[in-house]
Design an enzyme around this catalytic site. Structure first.
Site, PDB file in Angstrom:
ATOM      1  N   ASP A 303       0.744  -1.338  -0.016  1.00 35.78           N
ATOM      2  CA  ASP A 303       0.013   0.169   0.064  1.00 35.78           C
ATOM      3  C   ASP A 303       0.788   1.241  -0.038  1.00 35.78           C
ATOM      4  OD1 ASP A 303      -1.883   1.876   0.385  1.00 35.78           O
ATOM      5  OD2 ASP A 303      -2.632   1.488   2.319  1.00 35.78           O
ATOM      6  N   GLU A 335      -2.167  10.833   0.008  1.00 38.64           N
ATOM      7  CA  GLU A 335      -3.261   9.805  -0.054  1.00 38.64           C
ATOM      8  C   GLU A 335      -3.699   9.403   1.265  1.00 38.64           C
ATOM      9  OE1 GLU A 335      -5.663   6.317  -0.636  1.00 38.64           O
ATOM     10  OE2 GLU A 335      -3.812   6.552   0.653  1.00 38.64           O
ATOM     11  N   GLU A 336      -2.757   9.012   2.159  1.00 36.96           N
ATOM     12  CA  GLU A 336      -3.123   8.541   3.484  1.00 36.96           C
ATOM     13  C   GLU A 336      -3.556   9.510   4.440  1.00 36.96           C
ATOM     14  OE1 GLU A 336      -3.206   5.405   3.685  1.00 36.96           O
ATOM     15  OE2 GLU A 336      -1.834   4.230   2.627  1.00 36.96           O
ATOM     16  N   ASP A 364      -4.495   0.944  -6.423  1.00 34.48           N
ATOM     17  CA  ASP A 364      -4.024   1.194  -4.961  1.00 34.48           C
ATOM     18  C   ASP A 364      -4.206  -0.250  -4.323  1.00 34.48           C
ATOM     19  OD1 ASP A 364      -3.492   2.071  -2.632  1.00 34.48           O
ATOM     20  OD2 ASP A 364      -5.266   3.192  -2.312  1.00 34.48           O
ATOM     21  N   HIS A 458      -1.286  -1.135   6.566  1.00 37.58           N
ATOM     22  CA  HIS A 458      -1.221   0.042   7.600  1.00 37.58           C
ATOM     23  C   HIS A 458      -0.346  -0.196   8.894  1.00 37.58           C
ATOM     24  CE1 HIS A 458      -4.263   3.122   5.883  1.00 37.58           C
ATOM     25  NE2 HIS A 458      -3.391   2.697   4.845  1.00 37.58           N
TER      26      HIS A 458
HETATM   27 ZN   LIG Z   1      -3.544   3.254  -0.443  1.00 35.07          ZN
END
Ligand SMILES: [Zn+2]
Ligand SMILES: *[C@@H]1O[C@H](CO)[C@@H](O)[C@H](O)[C@H]1NC(C)=O
Ligand SMILES: *[C@@H]1O[C@H](CO)[C@@H](O)[C@H](O)[C@H]1NC(C)=O
Ligand SMILES: *[C@@H]1O[C@H](CO)[C@@H](O)[C@H](O)[C@H]1NC(C)=O
Length: 524
Positions: A303, A335-336, A364, A458
């Site tokens: 990611d 993006e995050e 993504d 994440h």
């Molecule tokens: Zn992502």
């Protein structure tokens, strides 16, 4: 490793010079080319005419999983550049690992000569950090209390005390906030408008903190979104933990609370990278993007290392072909933190440039270890017309290759969001994040029922070992197919229209009904 570090640092210097105004070649105002550039282009065109016309099969044939794996290993070394500051690898915006990522992408594209026009797009990005937080309601500490992302701290980063004051209705209007909110803690029902609006209205009414409680049993892990000077320290709370408080209110009993948040919200400058083919009809572009950044917790190799590197590999292989339509690649940053880079890009895009983008394809997370082949369920009745034709291109490809696929909600969780809200057809594929694989899906794709599609989502363990190379190669071939198809022709693909499904415009900003995400976090 030292060689790689040196390479990445070299790249950083490269980026610094690329960012120098003299080297900047913005995509949107391309009419000021110097004579030298024109000459180079003429030579380039002579060469490109000898290249074979783009064909999907030929482009797919260039995709090799060892090329992808080699890139993933390089990216992991780049993420390690952040170790000094973060004590672990990460490519979060503002980190050395992210700067290294941008440099790596930019210098790889630069090596492709004049096939692409490159540009970087700086933009202000908000990044927030919550260091510590605590919420006490009456005599209890609710386990579900969770500070919203991008929340400001409580006053002086000290605990504040007050009565909980129930806000009327959805708390989306100033009238919903009784005068007694001033100096106290606003207790607000989730729904109907963004968390950020509720926090802002509570702040304007003089509350010292706000709690948004869920209409469902579960908790609320959300974001306040774009900072406002009126935002106040804001928590999300589960419906379950809210129930006893609401009971007390019904009985006319007071509940007091103590709220404490130590947090910081900073604005930094980061960059999108854009590459557009010099060849191909510039009024009819196929656009695709992945995000160059990761979360602070880890290196983000799935990611979205996978999406970013898939784009880079295809951009590289495409240079052996001649294209009829322009192809525009984007590597988004931020993006995050809430789709910041892609939102910015679409926001500043002039209307006539918007219309030149025939569609946007989002890539993504393409190699989740417990993957499913997921296709965004983009539909013409609620999304800009053309989104469904794109969806069906992915479906047809998986079907033709004897592979199973599932539809997943097209609900604002990635960088396609700004595009579809601004009338540009969109779609994409993914392999899954923190969702749980069902029994049926385990039959369809293999892997483990009951586990997350990406158990390292994440987290620190989103490293090279977190990738399923089979899935990555399959999906990269499909991305190649999507690029080649539209680089060749838009025949049969709906023309851009100025309007799009009215249903999608229910809210002022064009959020479709039922959309709850903006990026990976809930915002409403
Ligand atoms: Zn992502
Ligand atoms: C392009 O084609 C040439 C000649 O077939 C080949 O050597 C090269 O590796 C190909 N790929 C790229 C990215 O240049
Ligand atoms: C597709 O899913 C079915 C179960 O629905 C399964 O039997 C089949 O083996 C799967 N195909 C592949 C290629 O995995
Ligand atoms: C990747 O997925 C394929 C297909 O489901 C599976 O056969 C393979 O073992 C997986 N690879 C790894 C490293 O988990």
């Amino acid at each position: 490793m030292t060689v790689l570090k040196a390479l990445a640092l070299n790249g950083l210097l490269g980026l610094a010079s690329a960012l120098h105004p003299a080297h900047q070649r913005p995509l949107l105002h391309d009419d000021s080319q110097t004579q030298t550039q024109t000459q180079t282009q003429t030579q380039q065109q002579e060469i490109t005419t000898e290249k074979p016309q783009i064909s999907s099969e030929a482009l797919q044939d260039t995709i090799r999983s060892d090329n992808l794996l080699a890139r993933a290993k390089e990216l992991y070394e780049i993420a390690k550049l952040s170790e000094d500051e973060f004590n672990h690898p990460t490519r979060v915006i503002g980190s050395a690992g992210h700067a290294g990522t941008l440099a790596y992408i930019y210098s790889a594209l630069e090596k492709l000569g004049d096939y692409y026009t490159l540009s970087t797009q700086p933009f202000p990005a908000v990044s927030g950090q919550v260091f510590e937080s605590r919420l006490v309601l009456g005599n209890s500490v609710p386990g579900s209390a969770s500070p919203m992302s991008l929340t400001p701290p409580t006053k002086n980063k000290e605990p504040v005390h007050g009565d909980l004051v129930l806000v009327a209705n959805d708390g989306c209007n100033a009238d919903d906030y009784p005068a007694s909110v001033a100096g106290n803690i606003a207790f607000i029902l989730r729904g109907a408008c963004a968390f950020g609006s509720k926090s802002e209205l509570a702040g304007k009414a003089g509350a010292v903190a706000a709690i948004v409680y869920n209409y469902e049993k579960g908790g609320v892990a959300g974001t306040l979104g774009t900072p406002s000077p009126d935002h106040i320290a804001t928590f999300g709370l589960s419906g379950k933990d809210a129930a006893p408080v609401l009971e007390s209110f019904k009985d006319g009993r007071k509940v007091d609370g103590i709220a404490y948040i130590d947090a910081e919200v900073n604005i930094i400058t980061t960059n999108n990278i854009l590459a557009q083919t010099t060849e191909g009809d510039p009024d009819n572009c196929v656009m695709l993007g992945g995000h160059s950044d990761s979360v602070p917790e880890g290196p983000g190799i799935n990611d979205d290392g996978t999406g970013s590197l898939t784009l880079l590999e295809i951009a590289t292989q495409l240079t052996n072909f001649s294209v009829s339509n322009c192809v525009r690649f984007a590597w988004w940053a931020g993006e995050e933190e809430g789709l910041l880079g892609s939102d910015y890009y679409v926001d500043v895009l002039p209307a006539e440039e918007n219309r030149k983008i025939r569609l946007f394809m989002d890539y993504d997370m393409l190699a989740s270890p417990n993957f499913a082949y997921q296709v965004y369920d983009a539909r013409n009745d609620v999304n800009p017309v053309g989104s469904q034709e794109l969806r069906d291109l992915y479906v047809d490809w998986y079907t033709a290759h004897g592979l199973n696929y599932t539809f997943v909600p097209f609900d604002g969780r990635s960088d396609y969001d700004g595009f579809i809200r601004n009338g540009i057809p969109g779609g994409g594929i993914a392999t899954g994040a923190e969702g749980v694989k069902t029994k049926d899906e385990a039959k369809m794709f293999g892997g483990k029922e009951g586990d997350w599609y990406d158990p390292c989502y994440h987290q620190l363990c989103d490293d090279v070992g977190n990738l399923n190379m089979t899935a990555w190669e399959v999906n990269t071939k499909l991305v190649a197919h999507s690029v080649a198809t539209f680089a060749k022709t838009f025949e049969g693909f709906p023309k851009r229209t100025d309007g799009y499904a009215v249903e999608a415009k229910v809210e002022k900003k064009g959020y479709a009904k039922g959309v709850k995400y903006h990026g990976s976090k809930l915002f409403i």
